[in-house]
Design a protein around this motif. Structure first.
Motif, PDB file in Angstrom:
ATOM      1  N   ALA A  49      29.767  35.253  47.419  1.00  0.00           N
ATOM      2  CA  ALA A  49      31.049  36.495  47.052  1.00  0.00           C
ATOM      3  C   ALA A  49      30.478  37.531  46.423  1.00  0.00           C
ATOM      4  O   ALA A  49      30.540  38.770  46.588  1.00  0.00           O
ATOM      5  N   ARG A  50      29.777  36.953  45.242  1.00  0.00           N
ATOM      6  CA  ARG A  50      29.032  38.065  44.214  1.00  0.00           C
ATOM      7  C   ARG A  50      28.136  38.998  44.941  1.00  0.00           C
ATOM      8  O   ARG A  50      28.041  40.064  44.701  1.00  0.00           O
ATOM      9  N   GLN A  51      27.374  38.152  45.821  1.00  0.00           N
ATOM     10  CA  GLN A  51      26.283  38.920  46.096  1.00  0.00           C
ATOM     11  C   GLN A  51      26.677  40.000  47.327  1.00  0.00           C
ATOM     12  O   GLN A  51      26.278  41.087  47.347  1.00  0.00           O
ATOM     13  N   ALA A  52      27.887  39.599  47.907  1.00  0.00           N
ATOM     14  CA  ALA A  52      28.303  40.365  49.001  1.00  0.00           C
ATOM     15  C   ALA A  52      29.018  41.523  48.015  1.00  0.00           C
ATOM     16  O   ALA A  52      29.011  42.804  48.757  1.00  0.00           O
ATOM     17  N   LEU A  90      27.310  44.509  57.496  1.00  0.00           N
ATOM     18  CA  LEU A  90      27.435  43.812  56.148  1.00  0.00           C
ATOM     19  C   LEU A  90      28.460  42.874  55.896  1.00  0.00           C
ATOM     20  O   LEU A  90      28.628  41.723  55.452  1.00  0.00           O
ATOM     21  N   GLY A  91      29.820  43.412  56.200  1.00  0.00           N
ATOM     22  CA  GLY A  91      31.089  42.594  56.187  1.00  0.00           C
ATOM     23  C   GLY A  91      31.063  41.494  56.917  1.00  0.00           C
ATOM     24  O   GLY A  91      31.359  40.229  56.620  1.00  0.00           O
ATOM     25  N   ILE A  92      30.621  41.663  58.122  1.00  0.00           N
ATOM     26  CA  ILE A  92      30.759  40.318  59.042  1.00  0.00           C
ATOM     27  C   ILE A  92      29.840  39.394  58.391  1.00  0.00           C
ATOM     28  O   ILE A  92      30.030  38.138  58.553  1.00  0.00           O
ATOM     29  N   TYR A  93      28.625  39.731  58.072  1.00  0.00           N
ATOM     30  CA  TYR A  93      27.526  39.083  57.826  1.00  0.00           C
ATOM     31  C   TYR A  93      28.047  38.007  56.312  1.00  0.00           C
ATOM     32  O   TYR A  93      28.129  36.787  56.640  1.00  0.00           O
TER      33      TYR A  93
END
Ligand code: ADP
Length: 556
Positions: free
Chosen positions: A132-135, A17-20
């Protein structure tokens, strides 16, 4: 596996998830830079060049360069038209720089490009913020879910491992306490499940072994109990605290007790009410007991055996051996001997009388051969008389019928009578008999006939076992309140190991080459002396001689 898989998933999910999202964010911001910020930059350069183009014709090249770059970076809708307009105006400008003022729309077109790009920057920035919010949202959700999973894992994981270990531990403890029927019930198919299966197999085998062993031991116990119960002898077992362990049927009959009523009880407590048990507890081994059983006298010999295993005494077993049948047989034998020896005595006396008559010259002279034959007859008749006499004495002793005719007799008289009886016999072997009777001995109260019989027996033996020409001493001395009679010879003596047995019935020292005796003389002598309260004794050194004697209390 479960724990490690979970950790792996956590790492993969967070990493992925982080990389994505980092990628998406970098794409978005990169795009802003690449697509729009540069275009804004080009626009700025173009405007700057445009402002100086009048004074500096070189600025045309600068404008040309930035316009080309912008033409190659058209990314937004409307940007193409505005750029194309700038190009068209710029081409005109290049041909006629003097008509520059006529190109007022040029600034407008460049501003248009700038605007389009700046709006795009604002849009794209908004998109990046949304990403960014989605992340953040996604990472929060995943973080929450995984944290919850990890939390429940932390709560449950130790239990997953410790529950089967606890169950196995409990099972092992049961087995250690010899409860071989214990099983471990784990429904899982993992290593613990397999361990539980193996444990159950082992417990099953132990159970089987225990049961087969137990059955064998029970059968063995039953067999031994049956044997002990069927025995004619009474058997009673005690542990080392003197509690009664068992009692066989014969013992139940003898003691008048039931095994089930007394097992585990203190023997001393039971003995208070039971005479026989009391006697048995007080008796030492090898004692004879007379018990009334089935309305008749029965005889038992008590034997006590201490039971030891590996040097530890755990109790004792008392056996009451029923010797009544032997006693009855012995009594029959004694009766038979008594009758026969009594019956033999009369004809033997008749023969003795007849031989004496024949020896008397008045009946007629005998020639030498006849006299010799008569001598043999006389000798053997005497032997027969001696044997029948001993057998008769024995039967009297065995039936407890020794009748003593006690009267005060001077020891000297007894000695004289005994020596007189064996004189001839001693003379035949050239043996000298010395009388050593102390002076002034007091009269002793005893059976004259039986005591002389004992002394004659001592003298006969002394003559028998002494070599020709030796000396025999017959002594009578006083010591304190007793008179001691003894016959001392210089004969063959007795080997040390046989000395204590010479007073036993029928015992003859092996190798003494004396076949004429019966082995009864000394045992009868012992009975005669003891019946009078005296004590018989022997001292003998093999090869040096023997001393046989008895002590009699003066005032009996
Ligand atoms: P018997 O003389 O008839 O055999 P006894 O009871 O008188 O029976 O003696 C038992 C045995 O003791 C004898 O057979 C003999 O072996 C031994 N014995 C007795 N007296 C003497 C003795 N004075 N010297 C050596 N041995 C003797």
């Amino acid at each position: 596996m479960l724990g490690l898989t979970f950790l792996f998933i956590v790492i993969i999910s967070f990493g992925g998830l982080g990389i994505y999202f980092v990628n998406r964010l970098s794409n978005d911001t990169g795009k802003i830079l690449k697509d729009n910020q540069i275009s804004v930059e080009y626009c700025g350069q173009m405007l700057k060049a445009l402002d100086q183009i009048q004074q500096d014709p070189d600025q045309i090249a600068v404008f040309e360069k930035n316009l080309r770059l912008e033409e190659n970076n058209i990314t937004e809708p409307g940007e193409f038209q505005a750029t194309a307009q700038v190009r068209a105006l710029f081409e005109l400008l290049k041909r006629d720089p003097a008509a520059f003022t006529q190109f007022g729309g040029m600034h407008k077109a460049i501003f248009k490009i700038d605007d389009v790009n700046e709006i795009a920057i604002i849009h794209k920035n908004a998109k990046a913020v949304a990403t960014a919010r989605q992340a953040t949202a996604w990472l929060t959700i995943i973080f929450t879910v995984l944290s919850l999973a990890a939390f429940s894992f932390v709560i449950n994981f130790p239990g997953i491992i410790s529950r089967p270990v606890k169950e196995l531990n409990a099972g092992i403890l049961e087995i250690a306490n010899k409860n071989y029927s214990a099983r471990v019930h784990l429904k899982q198919q993992d290593e613990f499940g397999r361990l539980a299966d193996t444990f159950n197999t082992m417990a099953g085998k132990l159970d089987e072994y225990e049961h087969s062993n137990l059955a064998e031991i029970k059968a063995e116990k039953g067999r031994i109990e049956a044997i002990i119960n069927k025995m004619n002898d009474g058997i009673i077992g005690f542990n080392n605290r003197n509690e009664i362990l068992f009692l066989n049927s014969a013992a139940e009959g003898l003691f008048g007790l039931k095994e089930k009523d007394i097992t585990g009880k203190y023997a001393a407590d039971i003995a208070i009410q039971n005479d026989l048990l009391r006697t048995v507890l007080q008796n030492e081994s090898s004692k004879q007991l007379k018990i009334y059983l089935d309305n008749k006298e029965s005889f038992f010999v008590q034997e006590s055996i201490s039971i030891q295993t590996d040097g530890i005494t755990w109790g004792r077993v008392v056996i009451l051996r029923n010797i009544t049948p032997y006693k009855e047989l012995d009594a029959a034998k004694t009766n038979f001997i008594a009758t026969i020896s009594h019956e033999l005595k009369i004809p033997l006396f008749a023969i003795t009388m007849s031989t004496q008559l024949l020896e008397d010259k008045r009946v007629g002279e005998l020639n030498k051969d006849q006299a010799e034959i008569l001598g043999t007859i006389t000798k053997n008749t005497e032997r027969l008389l001696k044997i029948t006499g001993e057998l008769l004495n024995l039967s009297q002793i065995e039936t407890g019928q020794i009748q003593l005719k006690k009267e005060p007799v001077l020891p000297e008289i007894l000695v004289i009578k005994a020596v007189q009886a064996v004189k001839q016999q001693a003379a035949q072997k050239n043996i000298v008999i010395q009388e050593a009777v102390a002076k002034n001995l007091p009269p002793v109260n005893l059976d004259d006939e039986k005591t002389v019989w004992v002394l004659i027996n001592f003298l006969n033996n002394a003559i028998k076992f002494s070599s020709e020409g030796s000396t025999i001493i017959i002594k009578a001395v006083k010591e304190k309140d007793i008179v001691q009679f003894s016959v001392i010879d210089q004969g063959r003596g007795i080997e040390e190991q046989y000395v204590s047995r010479v007073f036993d019935k029928y015992f003859q020292v092996p190798g003494s080459n004396e076949k004429s005796g019966t082995g009864l003389g000394l045992s009868i002598s012992k009975e005669f002396i003891e019946a009078q309260g005296g004590k018989i004794w022997v001292n003998s050194n093999f090869g040096e001689g023997s001393a046989f004697g008895f002590n009699i209390l003066i005032n009996t």
